[in-house]
Write an enzyme that holds these catalytic residues in place. Structure first.
Site, PDB file in Angstrom:
ATOM      1  N   CYS A 174      44.446 -22.525  23.347  1.00 46.41           N
ATOM      2  CA  CYS A 174      44.908 -23.337  24.480  1.00 46.41           C
ATOM      3  C   CYS A 174      45.688 -22.513  25.497  1.00 46.41           C
ATOM      4  CB  CYS A 174      45.748 -24.501  23.973  1.00 46.41           C
ATOM      5  SG  CYS A 174      44.740 -25.677  23.058  1.00 46.41           S
ATOM      6  N   ASP A 233      44.517 -30.650   1.454  1.00 43.30           N
ATOM      7  CA  ASP A 233      43.465 -29.719   1.873  1.00 43.30           C
ATOM      8  C   ASP A 233      42.285 -30.526   2.387  1.00 43.30           C
ATOM      9  OD1 ASP A 233      42.093 -30.420  -0.842  1.00 43.30           O
ATOM     10  OD2 ASP A 233      40.652 -29.178   0.267  1.00 43.30           O
ATOM     11  N   HIS A 276      42.142 -23.644  17.016  1.00 42.72           N
ATOM     12  CA  HIS A 276      42.916 -24.763  17.558  1.00 42.72           C
ATOM     13  C   HIS A 276      43.086 -25.886  16.526  1.00 42.72           C
ATOM     14  CE1 HIS A 276      44.320 -28.057  20.055  1.00 42.72           C
ATOM     15  NE2 HIS A 276      43.381 -28.778  19.469  1.00 42.72           N
ATOM     16  N   CYS A 303      48.709 -23.001  20.944  1.00 39.13           N
ATOM     17  CA  CYS A 303      47.859 -22.119  20.139  1.00 39.13           C
ATOM     18  C   CYS A 303      47.184 -21.075  21.019  1.00 39.13           C
ATOM     19  CB  CYS A 303      46.821 -22.937  19.366  1.00 39.13           C
ATOM     20  SG  CYS A 303      45.299 -23.275  20.251  1.00 39.13           S
ATOM     21  N   ASP A 309      40.358 -24.638  -6.379  1.00 36.66           N
ATOM     22  CA  ASP A 309      39.926 -25.870  -7.018  1.00 36.66           C
ATOM     23  C   ASP A 309      39.063 -25.468  -8.210  1.00 36.66           C
ATOM     24  OD1 ASP A 309      38.402 -28.998  -5.853  1.00 36.66           O
ATOM     25  OD2 ASP A 309      39.531 -28.486  -7.645  1.00 36.66           O
ATOM     26  N   CYS A 341      49.537 -27.646  23.946  1.00 38.47           N
ATOM     27  CA  CYS A 341      49.324 -26.948  22.667  1.00 38.47           C
ATOM     28  C   CYS A 341      49.653 -25.476  22.862  1.00 38.47           C
ATOM     29  CB  CYS A 341      47.878 -27.116  22.211  1.00 38.47           C
ATOM     30  SG  CYS A 341      47.522 -26.249  20.654  1.00 38.47           S
TER      31      CYS A 341
HETATM   32  N1  LIG Z   1      38.846 -31.077  -8.419  1.00 37.49           N
HETATM   33  C1  LIG Z   1      38.805 -32.086  -7.530  1.00 37.49           C
HETATM   34  N2  LIG Z   1      38.611 -31.818  -6.211  1.00 37.49           N
HETATM   35  C2  LIG Z   1      38.534 -32.890  -5.338  1.00 37.49           C
HETATM   36  C3  LIG Z   1      38.220 -32.629  -3.978  1.00 37.49           C
HETATM   37  C4  LIG Z   1      37.973 -31.222  -3.460  1.00 37.49           C
HETATM   38  C5  LIG Z   1      39.210 -30.739  -2.712  1.00 37.49           C
HETATM   39  N3  LIG Z   1      38.877 -29.637  -1.820  1.00 37.49           N
HETATM   40  C6  LIG Z   1      38.425 -28.442  -2.510  1.00 37.49           C
HETATM   41  C7  LIG Z   1      38.044 -27.353  -1.536  1.00 37.49           C
HETATM   42  C8  LIG Z   1      37.755 -26.069  -2.258  1.00 37.49           C
HETATM   43  C9  LIG Z   1      36.523 -25.505  -1.613  1.00 37.49           C
HETATM   44  C10 LIG Z   1      35.827 -26.630  -0.939  1.00 37.49           C
HETATM   45  C11 LIG Z   1      36.832 -27.716  -0.711  1.00 37.49           C
HETATM   46  C12 LIG Z   1      38.114 -33.719  -3.118  1.00 37.49           C
HETATM   47  N4  LIG Z   1      37.760 -33.769  -1.811  1.00 37.49           N
HETATM   48  C13 LIG Z   1      37.771 -35.098  -1.497  1.00 37.49           C
HETATM   49  N5  LIG Z   1      37.430 -35.578  -0.305  1.00 37.49           N
HETATM   50  C14 LIG Z   1      36.863 -34.698   0.726  1.00 37.49           C
HETATM   51  C15 LIG Z   1      36.185 -35.632   1.705  1.00 37.49           C
HETATM   52  C16 LIG Z   1      35.636 -34.885   2.843  1.00 37.49           C
HETATM   53  C17 LIG Z   1      34.515 -34.040   2.684  1.00 37.49           C
HETATM   54  C18 LIG Z   1      34.017 -33.359   3.785  1.00 37.49           C
HETATM   55  C19 LIG Z   1      34.626 -33.515   5.028  1.00 37.49           C
HETATM   56  C20 LIG Z   1      35.736 -34.348   5.169  1.00 37.49           C
HETATM   57  C21 LIG Z   1      36.251 -35.022   4.076  1.00 37.49           C
HETATM   58  N6  LIG Z   1      38.130 -35.866  -2.514  1.00 37.49           N
HETATM   59  C22 LIG Z   1      38.352 -35.035  -3.552  1.00 37.49           C
HETATM   60  C23 LIG Z   1      38.663 -35.291  -4.882  1.00 37.49           C
HETATM   61  C24 LIG Z   1      38.736 -34.215  -5.777  1.00 37.49           C
HETATM   62  C25 LIG Z   1      38.981 -34.439  -7.186  1.00 37.49           C
HETATM   63  O1  LIG Z   1      39.154 -35.596  -7.655  1.00 37.49           O
HETATM   64  N7  LIG Z   1      38.989 -33.357  -8.010  1.00 37.49           N
HETATM   65 ZN   LIG Z   2      45.360 -25.508  20.881  1.00 35.41          ZN
END
Ligand SMILES: Nc1nc2c(CCNCC3CCCC3)c3[nH]c(NCCc4ccccc4)nc3cc2c(=O)[nH]1
Ligand SMILES: [Zn+2]
Length: 371
Positions: free
Chosen positions: A311, A268, A337, A308, A94, A306
Site C-alpha cells: 500500500c 491459522d 497486503h 504495508c 499440523d 494501510c
Molecule cells: N488437524 C486438524 N486440522 C484442522 C484444520 C487444518 C488447519 N490448517 C492446517 C494448515 C497446515 C497446512 C495446510 C493448512 C482445519 N481447517 C479448517 N478449516 C479450514 C477451512 C478453510 C479451507 C480453505 C480456505 C478457507 C477456509 N478446519 C480445520 C479443522 C482441523 C482439525 O479438526 N484437525
Molecule cells: Zn496494505
C-alpha cells in the site's frame, strides 16, 4: 520445564478475550496471533524476510504434504524445517489428519490409522498417531499437533461419538510415542462435532493427558458461523487458562474477532494467501477483487491508511494491470497486503485487550464491516 509455555498477560473483564505470550524454543510470540500457512515449507510467494518485516512471528507447515514430498528424511538431513526453509522463529506443524480426511474416498480409516493414496503420485500411504508424531519430530517444529480425525459437518451423534473416542485414543498414542518433549511441544485437538456432551468429554479427556496446549478442531468445516461460535463459547472454558488455545482453519476478520472474544489465542488459515492469488484483497471494510474494471483508473492504495509495503508503494490500477498481465508480482503484492492486514488486525485486538477497550473495538469492527 516444558518446551512450550503460555504466559497470560490480561483477560478482558467483559468477554473471554485475553492477551498473552507463547514462549517456544524459537522465540516468543504475542497472542492473539494469526499464523500464516506454509504448507510445503514456504508461505506461498513470501520470503522469510518479508514475513518478519510484516510482523509474523510463527508460521504453520504440514505433516501430510512434507511426508509425501520431499519426505521427512530430507528435511531431517537439512537439520529440520527451520534450517530447510531458513525460518528462525516459531513453526507449528499440523498432524496431517485434516488433509487426509479431505481426500474423501481416497482413504480408509481404521483404529490403527489411515491408509490413503498420495494426491501427488497415487501411491499407497499410511499415517497413524505414531507416524505423525515421528514425522513431526523429524521436521523439528516447535509445536506439533496430535493426530486426529476432523469430523465432517454435518455428522450424526453416533458417528461423532465413535470418531471422537478414537481421536482421544489416538491422542494418548501420540503422547506415548513422543521422544522430543524437551524441544517440541504437542497440542491435543478437541473434537466432538457440534455436540456439547462430546465436546465436554473430548476436552476433559485431553486435558487429563496434559498437553502443552489445546486446539479446537472440527470447526470451520462448513457449519454456520453462529454454530461455530456457540461450540466455541461452550468448549473454550473447559480448557485450562494457563495453556494456549488454537482455533484451526479460521482466517477472516469477522471470525477472528469472535474467536478472540471467546478466549482463543492462535489462529491459522490458508484463506488470506489463497484468495490473494485470485486477486482478492482483505480490508477493514470487507474484501475487494482488484481485477475488477472499477479499479482500472484507481490510483489509491489497496486500502487507505494501510502501512504495508504494497500500500505504500503501488496503486490499485497498477496491481490490477499486473493481474491482467498474469505477472507473478501481482500475487506477491496482494499476499503481502492480506497477511499484513490480518497481522495488524490481531495487533490491534491485542492492544485493545491490554488497554481494556476490546468490547468497543469489537463493536466498531462490526459497525464498519460489510458482509
Ligand atoms: N488437524 C486438524 N486440522 C484442522 C484444520 C487444518 C488447519 N490448517 C492446517 C494448515 C497446515 C497446512 C495446510 C493448512 C482445519 N481447517 C479448517 N478449516 C479450514 C477451512 C478453510 C479451507 C480453505 C480456505 C478457507 C477456509 N478446519 C480445520 C479443522 C482441523 C482439525 O479438526 N484437525
Ligand atoms: Zn496494505
Amino acid at each position: 520445564m516444558p518446551s512450550i509455555t503460555y504466559e497470560l498477560q490480561k483477560t478482558c473483564p467483559h468477554t473471554g478475550a485475553r492477551a498473552g505470550l507463547l514462549h517456544t524454543p524459537h522465540g516468543t510470540f504475542q497472542t492473539p496471533m494469526f499464523m500464516p500457512v506454509g504448507t510445503q515449507a514456504t508461505v506461498k510467494t513470501m520470503t522469510p524476510e518479508e514475513l518478519k518485516a510484516m510482523g509474523s512471528q510463527v508460521i504453520l507447515s504440514n505433516t501430510y504434504h512434507l511426508f509425501l514430498r520431499p519426505g521427512p528424511e530430507l528435511v531431517e538431513e537439512a537439520g529440520g524445517l527451520h534450517k530447510f526453509m531458513n525460518w528462525d522463529q516459531a513453526i507449528l506443524t499440523d498432524s496431517g489428519g485434516f488433509q487426509v480426511f479431505s481426500l474423501g474416498d481416497m482413504r480408509k480409516i481404521t483404529e490403527e490409522g489411515v491408509t490413503f493414496r498420495s494426491h501427488i503420485d497415487g501411491s499407497k500411504q499410511f499415517l497413524s498417531p505414531e507416524v505423525a508424531t515421528k514425522v513431526q519430530e523429524q521436521l523439528g517444529s516447535d509445536i506439533a499437533m496430535a493426530f486426529d480425525e476432523c469430523i465432517p459437518y454435518p455428522a450424526d451423534h453416533d458417528y461423532a461419538k465413535r470418531s471422537t473416542a478414537r481421536t482421544t485414543r489416538w491422542a494418548h498414542r501420540c503422547q506415548e510415542a513422543r521422544k522430543a518433549h524437551d524441544r517440541q511441544g504437542m497440542f491435543g485437538i478437541v473434537q466432538g462435532g457440534m455436540y456439547k456432551d462430546l465436546r465436554k468429554q473430548s476436552a476433559e479427556e485431553l486435558v487429563a493427558m496434559d498437553f502443552e496446549g489445546y486446539s479446537i478442531g472440527g470447526l470451520s468445516v462448513g457449519e454456520p458461523h453462529d454454530l461455530m461460535n456457540e461450540i466455541l463459547e461452550y468448549t473454550t472454558p473447559l480448557l485450562p487458562t494457563n495453556k494456549a488455545r488454537y482455533l484451526m482453519g479460521v482466517g477472516t476478520a469477522d471470525c477472528l474477532v469472535e474467536g478472540v472474544a471467546r478466549g482463543i489465542d492462535m489462529f491459522d488459515c490458508v484463506y488470506p494467501t489463497r484468495v490473494a492469488r485470485n486477486g482478492m484483497a482483505m480490508t477493514w471494510k470487507g474484501r475487494l477483487n482488484i481485477r475488477n474494471a472499477q479499479f482500472a483508473h484507481d490510483w489509491g492504495p489497496l486500502e487507505e491508511g494501510c502501512q504495508c509495503y504494497t500500500c505504500k508503494n503501488y496503486s490499485r490500477a497498477y496491481i490490477r494491470h499486473l493481474y491482467k498481465a498474469e505477472e507473478i508480482l501481482a500475487l506477491r503484492l496482494v499476499t503481502y497486503h492480506n497477511l499484513y492486514f490480518l497481522l495488524e488486525f490481531m495487533r490491534q485486538m491485542r492492544q485493545a485487550i491490554l488497554e481494556d477497550r476490546f468490547p468497543r473495538f469489537r463493536m466498531q469492527f462490526w459497525d464498519s464491516f460489510k458482509k
